[in-house]
Design a protein around this motif. Structure first.
Motif, short mmCIF file in Angstrom:
data_model
loop_
_atom_site.label_atom_id
_atom_site.label_comp_id
_atom_site.label_asym_id
_atom_site.label_seq_id
_atom_site.Cartn_x
_atom_site.Cartn_y
_atom_site.Cartn_z
N ASP A 83 19.25 11.49 3.72
CA ASP A 83 18.02 10.84 3.29
C ASP A 83 18.39 9.65 2.42
OD1 ASP A 83 15.49 10.18 2.53
OD2 ASP A 83 15.05 12.04 1.48
N ALA A 84 18.64 8.51 3.04
CA ALA A 84 19.12 7.35 2.29
C ALA A 84 18.83 6.07 3.06
CB ALA A 84 20.62 7.47 2.02
N LEU A 85 18.82 4.97 2.33
CA LEU A 85 18.63 3.64 2.91
C LEU A 85 19.59 2.68 2.21
CD1 LEU A 85 16.90 1.67 4.69
CD2 LEU A 85 15.48 1.33 2.66
N VAL A 86 20.34 1.91 2.99
CA VAL A 86 21.30 0.94 2.46
C VAL A 86 20.91 -0.44 2.96
CG1 VAL A 86 23.72 0.26 2.32
CG2 VAL A 86 23.12 2.70 2.47
N ALA A 87 20.78 -1.39 2.03
CA ALA A 87 20.39 -2.75 2.42
C ALA A 87 20.84 -3.73 1.34
CB ALA A 87 18.88 -2.84 2.61
N SER A 88 20.96 -4.99 1.74
CA SER A 88 21.26 -6.03 0.75
C SER A 88 19.94 -6.64 0.27
CB SER A 88 22.14 -7.12 1.36
OG SER A 88 21.45 -7.81 2.39
N LYS A 89 19.93 -7.05 -0.99
CA LYS A 89 18.75 -7.71 -1.55
C LYS A 89 19.18 -8.61 -2.70
CE LYS A 89 14.16 -7.02 -3.52
NZ LYS A 89 13.58 -8.08 -2.66
N SER A 90 18.82 -9.87 -2.58
CA SER A 90 19.12 -10.86 -3.62
C SER A 90 20.60 -10.91 -3.94
CB SER A 90 18.30 -10.56 -4.89
OG SER A 90 16.92 -10.55 -4.61
N GLY A 91 21.45 -10.76 -2.92
CA GLY A 91 22.88 -10.85 -3.11
C GLY A 91 23.53 -9.57 -3.61
N LYS A 92 22.75 -8.53 -3.83
CA LYS A 92 23.29 -7.25 -4.29
C LYS A 92 23.11 -6.21 -3.19
CE LYS A 92 22.34 -8.08 -9.22
NZ LYS A 92 21.91 -9.48 -9.02
N PHE B 226 18.54 6.75 -2.34
CA PHE B 226 19.00 8.03 -1.81
C PHE B 226 18.32 9.20 -2.51
CE2 PHE B 226 21.68 6.81 -5.35
CZ PHE B 226 21.91 7.99 -6.06
N ALA B 227 18.25 10.31 -1.79
CA ALA B 227 17.67 11.53 -2.34
C ALA B 227 18.53 12.03 -3.49
CB ALA B 227 17.55 12.60 -1.26
N ALA B 228 17.88 12.40 -4.60
CA ALA B 228 18.61 12.82 -5.80
C ALA B 228 18.00 14.09 -6.38
CB ALA B 228 18.61 11.70 -6.83
N PRO B 229 18.12 15.21 -5.65
CA PRO B 229 17.51 16.46 -6.15
C PRO B 229 18.18 16.99 -7.40
CG PRO B 229 18.88 16.88 -4.21
CD PRO B 229 18.78 15.39 -4.35
N SER C 179 9.61 7.05 6.60
CA SER C 179 10.28 8.04 7.43
C SER C 179 10.99 7.41 8.62
CB SER C 179 9.26 9.08 7.93
OG SER C 179 8.24 8.44 8.68
N SER C 180 10.46 6.29 9.13
CA SER C 180 11.10 5.64 10.27
C SER C 180 12.40 4.95 9.88
CB SER C 180 10.14 4.62 10.90
OG SER C 180 9.83 3.58 9.99
N PHE C 181 12.62 4.79 8.58
CA PHE C 181 13.87 4.19 8.10
C PHE C 181 14.76 5.22 7.40
CE2 PHE C 181 10.85 0.65 8.32
CZ PHE C 181 11.57 -0.24 9.09
N GLY C 182 14.49 6.50 7.64
CA GLY C 182 15.38 7.54 7.14
C GLY C 182 15.08 8.04 5.74
N LEU C 183 13.92 7.69 5.18
CA LEU C 183 13.58 8.13 3.83
C LEU C 183 12.37 9.06 3.85
CD1 LEU C 183 13.89 4.88 1.66
CD2 LEU C 183 15.44 6.84 1.67
N HIS C 184 12.42 10.07 3.01
CA HIS C 184 11.29 10.98 2.84
C HIS C 184 11.03 11.06 1.33
CE1 HIS C 184 11.79 12.08 7.05
NE2 HIS C 184 13.10 12.16 6.80
N ASP D 81 0.84 -1.18 0.00
CA ASP D 81 0.00 0.00 0.00
C ASP D 81 0.89 1.24 0.00
OD1 ASP D 81 -2.32 1.76 0.58
OD2 ASP D 81 -1.34 1.93 2.53
N VAL D 82 0.66 2.13 -0.97
CA VAL D 82 1.55 3.28 -1.15
C VAL D 82 1.50 4.22 0.05
CG1 VAL D 82 2.02 5.32 -2.55
CG2 VAL D 82 1.41 3.16 -3.65
N VAL D 83 0.30 4.51 0.54
CA VAL D 83 0.17 5.43 1.67
C VAL D 83 0.88 4.86 2.90
CG1 VAL D 83 -1.43 6.57 3.23
CG2 VAL D 83 -1.99 6.38 0.79
N GLY D 84 0.66 3.57 3.16
CA GLY D 84 1.32 2.94 4.29
C GLY D 84 2.82 2.90 4.12
N LEU D 85 3.27 2.70 2.90
CA LEU D 85 4.70 2.65 2.61
C LEU D 85 5.36 3.99 2.87
CD1 LEU D 85 6.65 0.46 1.51
CD2 LEU D 85 6.36 1.48 -0.75
#
Length: 403
Positions: free
Chosen positions: A202-211, A216-219, A159-164, A150-154
């Motif tokens: 404003d960024a999030l770093v994580a592993s996914k599927s081995g990558k 990150f914010a890209a104004p 914001s709790s994970f450092g993204l706006h 759900d987009v609204v819930g997402l």
């Protein structure tokens, strides 16, 4: 005076002073610690299991409130040594020295038992919280990058994970010879490089599927270049030079590549940028591109070729199949054209890149003109040939038959 032998206002004063020592923690975290310890000393008995269990609960409460274990222990131990001087046995030490010794033994044991329960409760609660946070973060990353939530819930969770996500964001994806996992030291190195010294980017770093995935914010372009430089620096230098990170880099064979998608807004834009970065890595592999950073915007022409396979197949069949008649087949001719266009039409550089003589390259280009009717020196013919050989590279022709 209460059953502890210590006035209530004294216990309150001791608690407040201990809380100040611990950096201003709320005295409620002490619970009835001072009462229980005072009573134990007055009775000359160790703490009971039911009493100790309450301190385990205080430790759990502190962990859930985000209190540091060091500060929590400081609160309890500072309160304990302040309480000592207020105990009746200590105040009357001159008249009964033996009572002080007995009081000391009981108090030390009681404080030791209480702090052990406190610490265990804190650590168990903290492990549970960490597991919960890791699980929630993993779920958020999966939902964000697949676009299935759900987009609204997402947006609320972001914001709790450092993204706006109201502004434009890009996604960078790093692939390496060895798969990334969340406990890989390089993940932490990249995260520190991207988030900065204050950890407020404003960024999030994580592993996914081995990558490794970096959202990150890209104004603007400068912001994208800044983040890419940080990622490269972390991958090349291994964070702060710690030995374990350097060993990890060697274990990964230092064979990494970064792809970055174009900036877009909203959660759906993050998904699009992520998929674009993955496509860029795939194209880079198929085209044997060895650049450290692959920008999806530079590969748009290749995506056009990939997305219209029938047209590319027709182009190859029309322009390049005559090369099958060349001595040695079509493959050397296709490689020559790719090298020639990559060299900007410089025959000498093409020869160096292919480890051939200039005369050999010139012969091949002349032979291509004879077989296909296309002249690399003509802009129109060169464009058609370039598109055809790029399509051949993507489809692995002539080693893979056209279907």
């Amino acid at each position: 005076m209460n059953g502890t032998g210590v006035p209530a206002d004294v216990l309150r004063r001791v608690a407040v002073a201990g809380a100040d020592d611990a950096g201003g923690l709320p005295i409620e975290l002490l619970g009835d610690f001072l009462d229980v310890i005072s009573s134990a000393v007055c009775d000359g008995k160790p703490l009971q299991r039911r009493q100790l269990h309450r301190f385990r609960s205080r430790g759990e409460d502190a962990a859930e409130q985000g209190v540091a274990l060091r500060a929590l222990l400081d609160l309890y131990l500072s309160s304990a040594w302040r309480l000592w001087r207020e105990l009746p046995a200590v105040i009357a030490a001159q008249s009964d020295p033996n009572a002080v010794v007995a009081a000391g033994e009981v108090m030390l044991r009681a404080v030791d038992d209480a702090v052990a329960e406190l610490t265990e409760g804190f650590q168990l609660a903290q492990r549970s919280l960490v597991r919960s946070q890791v699980s929630a973060r993993r779920e958020f990353v999966d939902d964000l990058l697949t676009g299935g939530a759900d987009v609204v819930g997402l947006l609320a969770r972001a914001s709790s994970f450092g993204l706006h996500l109201s502004g434009p964001h890009s996604v960078a994806v790093v692939t390496a010879a060895r798969e990334f996992t969340d406990d890989n030291p390089l993940v932490g190195a990249v995260e520190r490089a991207v988030l900065g010294s204050k950890g407020d980017a404003d960024a999030l770093v994580a592993s996914k599927s081995g990558k490794l995935v970096i959202v990150f914010a890209a104004p603007d372009r400068d912001a994208i270049d800044h983040v890419l430089r940080g990622i490269r620096l972390a991958l090349e230098s291994g964070a702060d030079g710690a030995g374990r990170v350097q060993l990890q880099r060697r274990a990964m064979d230092v064979a990494w590549q970064i792809a970055v998608g174009r900036p877009r807004t909203t959660a759906a834009g993050v998904v699009a940028s992520y998929r674009e970065a993955l496509d860029a890595l795939d194209l880079a592999q198929r085209l044997s591109l060895e650049s450290a950073v692959i920008d999806a915007r530079d590969l748009l022409v290749y995506r056009v070729l990939v997305n219209d396979r029938p047209a590319v197949t027709d182009l190859i069949q029309t322009l390049l199949t005559p090369l099958l008649e060349a001595r040695g087949g079509a493959e050397p001719m296709v490689e020559t054209l790719l090298a020639y266009f990559a060299a900007g039409g410089n025959t000498a550089k093409t020869a160096r890149d292919l480890h051939l003589s200039v005369r050999a390259v010139t012969y091949r280009l002349d032979r291509i003109r004879e077989l296909t009717g296309q002249n690399v020196n003509d802009p129109g013919d060169a464009f058609a040939l370039h598109a055809a050989v790029l399509g051949a590279k993507l489809l692995d022709w002539p080693r893979t038959p056209l279907t």
